[in-house]
Write an enzyme that holds these catalytic residues in place. Structure first.
Site, short mmCIF file in Angstrom:
data_model
loop_
_atom_site.label_atom_id
_atom_site.label_comp_id
_atom_site.label_asym_id
_atom_site.label_seq_id
_atom_site.Cartn_x
_atom_site.Cartn_y
_atom_site.Cartn_z
N HIS A 226 -14.02 7.21 22.58
CA HIS A 226 -13.42 5.88 22.80
C HIS A 226 -14.37 4.75 22.40
CE1 HIS A 226 -15.46 4.90 26.73
NE2 HIS A 226 -15.41 6.20 26.93
N GLU B 33 -9.85 3.65 27.12
CA GLU B 33 -10.24 4.75 27.99
C GLU B 33 -10.80 4.25 29.32
OE1 GLU B 33 -12.71 7.89 29.83
OE2 GLU B 33 -13.31 5.88 29.16
N GLU B 34 -11.57 3.16 29.28
CA GLU B 34 -12.23 2.68 30.50
C GLU B 34 -11.25 2.14 31.54
OE1 GLU B 34 -15.06 3.38 31.32
OE2 GLU B 34 -16.38 3.52 29.58
N ASP C 47 -17.54 12.53 25.39
CA ASP C 47 -17.82 11.42 26.31
C ASP C 47 -19.18 11.65 26.95
OD1 ASP C 47 -17.37 9.09 27.87
OD2 ASP C 47 -15.24 9.56 28.02
#
Length: 408
Positions: free
Chosen positions: A82, A233-234, A254
């Protein structure tokens, strides 16, 4: 650069250009990209793919789906990192000439305190510092050590002669303006790397370096592979928008957490068995473990209790795909993060090994099918427990419940 040794019957992996990986990581860190302010980092990543020679498509909001053509189209696989990071947003224009803020993504205000930052207004960029409400020991004495730690107890001091809400408004600052904290990267000669936002810009650089290694080697994956670069994503939605029905497997790249009680190491790749969304796919995860063993890649297995990734977003969006999570070992996630080049190298090698490996099951080329070709975890003989058989009480007890003489 790295060259994995060739084992009997197993070709060596293509070489990772580590200089390219590190250069890409630092360039990514130089581009502010809190969730919602990601157009610039999307454009940068797209240009990197252009330079490598990998075609791609971009969704309306900016998620990227690239394509490494394989010898067969299906069952296709995805490998995802991401582009978005944590950040903050202006919540309040305060009467004292400072700014109240809220976080973008999930992170603690204690790691924002003291951070230098940029406020992105509609017309300009302004520099500032995030500070607790009570900042000077000369003014507040011991009270600076007893004040609470929360987003309600920090504020941004903008580098302007601002002493009122009107001063900030006159400078063009509004509620809803984005804020990006400085990453403060430091790459040391011994291999340690410190910075904010290694999550996930280090993994994006790893994925681009892995793609470059495959293209440069001239080797073709067995099936179509789709490097994905997501932008939310966060905040939880991540890869839910960039998949399509042909994708049967997805591996997320990640950050992996090195901390007391965890098995992750800062100098190895981590293969996560489960996060807070549940276990990852048994077969895909064990495939990655076997690839790491076969190619001599330093790796650890771990379980994360307070963690979710793009894989969770993909499954929650209704995609029936096998998912797994591999990561670079790092200390202090969502804070001043630290990793080591050995971990990035290991993760890049494992990513290449995966992209060049056979799919988990050829049956996965279709979303539905018969039992033929379906995977198997346990064989009947492996399901048998070995319980201890209890003796018959009538064989050692008298009618009154006492032990019979021959058993005493």
């Amino acid at each position: 650069m790295s060259k994995q040794p060739e084992t009997a019957g197993t070709p060596a992996l293509p070489t990772i250009d580590y200089a390219f990986l590190e250069e890409t990581m630092l360039q990514l860190l130089a581009i502010p990209s809190p969730v919602g302010l990601t157009d610039a980092v999307v454009r940068y990543t797209a240009s990197r793919l252009d330079a490598i020679g990998i075609p791609y498509e971009i969704t309306r909001r900016g998620a990227i789906r690239a394509t490494l053509k394989g010898r067969e189209a299906r069952p296709a696989r995805a490998i995802v990192a991401h582009l978005d990071t944590l950040g903050a947003m202006v919540r309040e224009i305060k009467d004292n000439g400072r700014i109240g803020i809220v976080p973008i993504g999930s992170w603690s205000s204690r790691f924002a305190e003291g951070g230098r930052l940029t406020v992105f207004t509609d017309t300009q960029q302004l520099r500032g510092t995030c500070l607790p409400l009570k900042t000077s020991g000369h003014a507040y004495g011991d009270a600076i050590d007893t004040q609470p730690s929360s987003w309600d107890h920090v504020e941004v001091r903008v580098d302007l002669p601002a002493h009122s809400a009107q001063d900030l408004s006159d400078a063009g600052i509004h509620v809803g303006d984005w804020i990006a904290f400085d990453p403060q990267p430091e790459v040391q000669a011994d291999g340690y790397i410190n910075s904010r936002y290694l999550d996930d810009k280090a993994a994006v650089a790893v994925l681009l370096a892995a793609c470059k290694a495959i293209v440069d080697s001239g080797r073709k994956p067995p099936v179509d592979a789709h490097p994905l670069f997501t932008i939310t994503e966060e905040v939880g939605s991540g890869s839910s928008a960039a998949l399509h029905g042909d994708i049967a497997e997805m591996v997320s790249l990640d950050i992996a957490i090195a901390a007391p009680g965890q098995n992750t190491d800062e100098r190895a790749a981590t293969i996560c068995m489960q996060d807070m969304a549940g276990p990852f796919d048994y077969h895909l995860t064990h495939k990655l473990i076997e690839l790491a063993r076969t190619h001599g890649i330093a790796h650890r297995r771990d379980v994360f209790r307070f963690y979710r990734s793009d894989s969770a977003a993909a499954v929650e969006a209704g995609n029936d795909i096998r998912t797994a999570l591999i990561g670079f070992g790092a200390d202090a996630s969502h804070a001043q993060e630290r990793t080591h080049r050995d971990s990035l190298q290991a993760l890049a090698d494992l990513s290449v090994a995966y992209l060049l490996s056979e799919p988990v099951a050829r049956r996965d080329r279709r979303s539905m099918g018969s039992l033929e070709g379906f995977t198997e975890q346990l064989k009947p003989a492996e399901m048998q427990a070995a319980p201890t058989t209890l003796p018959d009480p009538q064989e050692f007890l008298e009618a009154d419940g006492t032990v019979s003489p021959e058993n005493s």
